[in-house]
Design an enzyme around this catalytic site. Structure first.
Site, PDB file in Angstrom:
ATOM      1  CG  ASP A   1      -2.125   0.909   1.054  1.00 54.86           C
ATOM      2  OD1 ASP A   1      -3.229   0.386   0.853  1.00 54.86           O
ATOM      3  OD2 ASP A   1      -1.950   2.148   1.080  1.00 54.86           O
TER       4      ASP A   1
ATOM      5  CG  LEU B   1     -38.012  -4.996  -1.516  1.00 57.93           C
ATOM      6  CD1 LEU B   1     -39.322  -5.764  -1.711  1.00 57.93           C
ATOM      7  CD2 LEU B   1     -37.949  -3.833  -2.517  1.00 57.93           C
TER       8      LEU B   1
ATOM      9  CB  THR C   1     -16.285  -1.100  -9.029  1.00 52.96           C
ATOM     10  OG1 THR C   1     -16.455  -2.124  -8.044  1.00 52.96           O
ATOM     11  CG2 THR C   1     -17.579  -0.892  -9.799  1.00 52.96           C
TER      12      THR C   1
ATOM     13  CG  PHE D   1     -19.678  -9.640  -6.690  1.00 51.41           C
ATOM     14  CD1 PHE D   1     -20.484  -8.763  -7.408  1.00 51.41           C
ATOM     15  CD2 PHE D   1     -18.850 -10.503  -7.387  1.00 51.41           C
ATOM     16  CE1 PHE D   1     -20.469  -8.767  -8.803  1.00 51.41           C
ATOM     17  CE2 PHE D   1     -18.830 -10.509  -8.771  1.00 51.41           C
ATOM     18  CZ  PHE D   1     -19.638  -9.646  -9.484  1.00 51.41           C
ATOM     19  CG  LEU D   2     -15.768  -7.600   0.011  1.00 46.56           C
ATOM     20  CD1 LEU D   2     -16.164  -6.605   1.076  1.00 46.56           C
ATOM     21  CD2 LEU D   2     -14.406  -8.177   0.340  1.00 46.56           C
TER      22      LEU D   2
ATOM     23  CE  LYS E   1      -5.962   2.842   5.176  1.00 44.10           C
ATOM     24  NZ  LYS E   1      -6.412   3.262   3.873  1.00 44.10           N
TER      25      LYS E   1
ATOM     26  CE  LYS F   1     -17.037   3.403  -6.039  1.00 42.95           C
ATOM     27  NZ  LYS F   1     -16.395   2.570  -6.999  1.00 42.95           N
TER      28      LYS F   1
ATOM     29  CB  CYS G   1     -20.141   0.193  -3.183  1.00 43.58           C
ATOM     30  SG  CYS G   1     -18.546  -0.414  -2.637  1.00 43.58           S
TER      31      CYS G   1
ATOM     32  CE  LYS H   1     -18.990  -4.029  -7.247  1.00 44.81           C
ATOM     33  NZ  LYS H   1     -18.721  -4.554  -5.938  1.00 44.81           N
TER      34      LYS H   1
HETATM   35  C1  UDX Z   1     -22.559  -3.160  -1.700  1.00 46.08           C
HETATM   36  C2  UDX Z   1     -22.984  -4.461  -2.385  1.00 46.08           C
HETATM   37  O1  UDX Z   1     -24.027  -5.069  -1.599  1.00 46.08           O
HETATM   38  C3  UDX Z   1     -21.788  -5.405  -2.518  1.00 46.08           C
HETATM   39  O2  UDX Z   1     -22.170  -6.570  -3.207  1.00 46.08           O
HETATM   40  C4  UDX Z   1     -20.687  -4.677  -3.280  1.00 46.08           C
HETATM   41  O3  UDX Z   1     -19.517  -5.485  -3.374  1.00 46.08           O
HETATM   42  C5  UDX Z   1     -20.333  -3.368  -2.597  1.00 46.08           C
HETATM   43  O4  UDX Z   1     -21.506  -2.566  -2.441  1.00 46.08           O
HETATM   44  P1  UDX Z   1     -22.024  -2.468   0.816  1.00 46.08           P
HETATM   45  O5  UDX Z   1     -21.699  -1.100   0.287  1.00 46.08           O
HETATM   46  O6  UDX Z   1     -21.102  -3.099   1.817  1.00 46.08           O
HETATM   47  O7  UDX Z   1     -22.131  -3.507  -0.388  1.00 46.08           O
HETATM   48  O8  UDX Z   1     -23.443  -2.366   1.520  1.00 46.08           O
HETATM   49  P2  UDX Z   1     -24.929  -2.938   1.292  1.00 46.08           P
HETATM   50  O9  UDX Z   1     -25.201  -3.997   2.269  1.00 46.08           O
HETATM   51  O10 UDX Z   1     -25.201  -3.222  -0.141  1.00 46.08           O
HETATM   52  O11 UDX Z   1     -25.771  -1.654   1.746  1.00 46.08           O
HETATM   53  C6  UDX Z   1     -25.637  -0.418   1.037  1.00 46.08           C
HETATM   54  C7  UDX Z   1     -26.536   0.631   1.636  1.00 46.08           C
HETATM   55  O12 UDX Z   1     -27.895   0.315   1.379  1.00 46.08           O
HETATM   56  C8  UDX Z   1     -26.427   0.815   3.156  1.00 46.08           C
HETATM   57  O13 UDX Z   1     -26.420   2.206   3.440  1.00 46.08           O
HETATM   58  C9  UDX Z   1     -27.688   0.166   3.685  1.00 46.08           C
HETATM   59  O14 UDX Z   1     -28.105   0.734   4.893  1.00 46.08           O
HETATM   60  C10 UDX Z   1     -28.667   0.450   2.566  1.00 46.08           C
HETATM   61  N1  UDX Z   1     -29.791  -0.498   2.491  1.00 46.08           N
HETATM   62  C11 UDX Z   1     -29.544  -1.833   2.296  1.00 46.08           C
HETATM   63  C12 UDX Z   1     -31.096  -0.017   2.585  1.00 46.08           C
HETATM   64  O15 UDX Z   1     -31.313   1.191   2.735  1.00 46.08           O
HETATM   65  N2  UDX Z   1     -32.127  -0.917   2.491  1.00 46.08           N
HETATM   66  C13 UDX Z   1     -31.917  -2.247   2.305  1.00 46.08           C
HETATM   67  O16 UDX Z   1     -32.925  -2.984   2.231  1.00 46.08           O
HETATM   68  C14 UDX Z   1     -30.599  -2.727   2.208  1.00 46.08           C
END
Ligand code: UDX
Length: 414
Positions: A12, A231, A103, A131-132, A17, A244, A241, A185
């Site tokens: 890095d 939902l 991405t 996709f994590l 870090k 943006k 993610c 993605k």
């Molecule tokens: C997301 C994708 O799920 C993941 O597959 C990808 O690799 C990276 O982007 P992440 O950003 O960790 O992951 O969060 P995620 O669980 O998707 O939630 C994103 C946002 O949506 C959060 O602010 C969460 O609070 C909100 N959310 C999620 C809702 O408002 N309602 C829901 O039903 C689910």
């Protein structure tokens, strides 16, 4: 990967870090990672360094570089990725594999592959989106639900496909061309954002008509063609993610003269932004003049089980109410340090009790388990006015009402 027996070198550009990792500390919160890291560290299979020349013996080089929204507009800022890419191809072993995890706008991998093809080193590029989910990073990595590999030809993907078979034999693999891999993605994240914004649009309709958006979500969600996941209505999506990625997709669509095709994503971005302003409006309606009123904010992270505050709806709502003169106090189990670093002028308290004490309004904005399981009978003693805004529609309405609380939410009336 080190826990599975591979020799891993992590490079890095941020010496702080790297130093923290070398001291045995994971510099961010991710459930299960610290324990795994401590165990693996003893194996000596994991090296942290700022010295890129250390990759000279590596067979596979993963590029795990952030592609944030650019400061000028909606497009993704690829400058860090391109810098890293150029440095890696200069230091990589002859015949080794370069794997992009970032991405990126569709078309990026093809462009980078052309750069590689001009080199004498016989490097190969694969694009292998990640996709994590934050908060589930360890299990999503050890048991991925799918592996997508973009390559110029099927045979170029075999080494990486075998590597993933050794990690996760059950995960379905999709070996495809570069644009498909890149698009899987962004399409996945666009779809998730679409689901959340769709239900938040229904929440606006519910507000105007007296319907209850949570019952609506349950009732449409039992149809397994629709599904109840994602939902969850409320103050909408944030993080590094979803917001943006849909904007970068829009920017790329414009370049491809497909602006109209993806115009719906612009609307979904606006619905998502409106969820935040709707929450502020509910708070202001309740508080009247916000000046000097104490607002207790439960949650700063963009989602539970994370200390990530990038584009956090909770923090934006807190900041807006503070700017309007409310005495805002924010608590969060993990994200206070990152929130305070970004917005040092706001007030933070690591004690839920002190945050709630004397509050004119309580707002649950990130649904940490600790907040979902608060005992309404106990905490009612702390606040000045027992009114709680459930920004994630997770509280049991009856229990809170019976305890004497007034509940507020988006898309439902009580
Ligand atoms: C997301 C994708 O799920 C993941 O597959 C990808 O690799 C990276 O982007 P992440 O950003 O960790 O992951 O969060 P995620 O669980 O998707 O939630 C994103 C946002 O949506 C959060 O602010 C969460 O609070 C909100 N959310 C999620 C809702 O408002 N309602 C829901 O039903 C689910």
């Amino acid at each position: 990967m080190a826990s599975l027996g591979y020799e891993v070198i992590v490079v890095d550009v941020d010496p702080e870090k790297i130093e923290q990792f070398n001291q045995g500390t994971v510099p961010f919160f991710e459930p299960g990672l610290t324990d795994l890291f401590r165990t693996v560290r003893q194996s000596q299979r994991l090296l942290f360094t700022t010295d890129l020349t250390k990759i000279a013996d590596c067979d596979i080089n993963f590029l795990c570089i952030g592609t944030p929204q650019s400061s000028a507009g909606f497009s993704a800022d690829l400058s860090a990725l391109e810098r890293a890419f150029n440095s890696v191809i200069a230091s990589a072993k002859v015949g080794s594999l370069i794997v992009g995890k970032s991405t990126v706008p569709v078309g990026t991998a093809e462009r980078l592959a052309k750069v590689i093809s001009t080199q004498k080193k016989k490097l190969t590029l694969n694009w292998n989106p990640e996709f994590l989910r934050e908060g589930h990073a360890v299990s999503d990595t050890l048991e991925p639900n799918r592996i997508v590999i973009g390559a110029e030809a099927q045979e170029n993907a075999e080494k990486l496909a075998d590597f993933y078979k050794s990690i996760s034999p059950k995960a379905p693999q999709f070996i495809t061309n570069f644009p498909t891999a890149e698009l899987v993605k962004v399409a996945a994240n666009a779809f998730l954002a679409t689901k959340i914004s769709f239900i938040n649009a229904m929440s606006e309709v519910a507000d105007a008509t007296g319907a209850d958006v949570t019952v609506l979500a349950d009732a449409i969600g039992v149809d397994d063609r629709i599904g109840r996941k994602f939902l969850g209505s409320g103050i909408g999506f944030g993080g590094g993610c979803l917001p943006k990625d849909i904007r970068a997709f829009l920017a790329r669509a414009d370049e491809l003269e497909l602006g109209e095709t993806l115009a719906f994503l612009k609307e979904f971005d606006l619905i998502n932004q409106r969820a935040r302003t709707r929450a502020v409006a509910v708070a202001l309606k309740e508080l009247g003049n916000p000046k000097g009123k104490k607002v207790a904010i439960l949650g700063a992270a963009f989602k539970p089980e994370s200390d990530d505050i990038r584009d956090s709806p909770a923090l934006e709502i807190a900041e807006t109410l503070s700017t309007l003169g409310a005495n805002v106090v924010i608590t969060d189990p993990q994200a206070l340090h990152s929130a305070a670093a970004k917005l040092p002028k706001l007030t933070y308290n690591d004690s839920v009790t002190e945050t709630l004490r004397g509050a004119d309004l309580t707002m649950l904005l990130t649904e940490w388990g600790a907040y979902r399981s608060l005992d309404p009978v106990q905490v009612i003693e702390l606040v000045k006015t027992p009114t709680i805004f459930d920004g994630r529609n997770v509280l049991d309405v009856k229990t809170w009402q019976v305890a004497g609380w007034k509940l507020l939410a988006l898309g439902r009336t009580f």
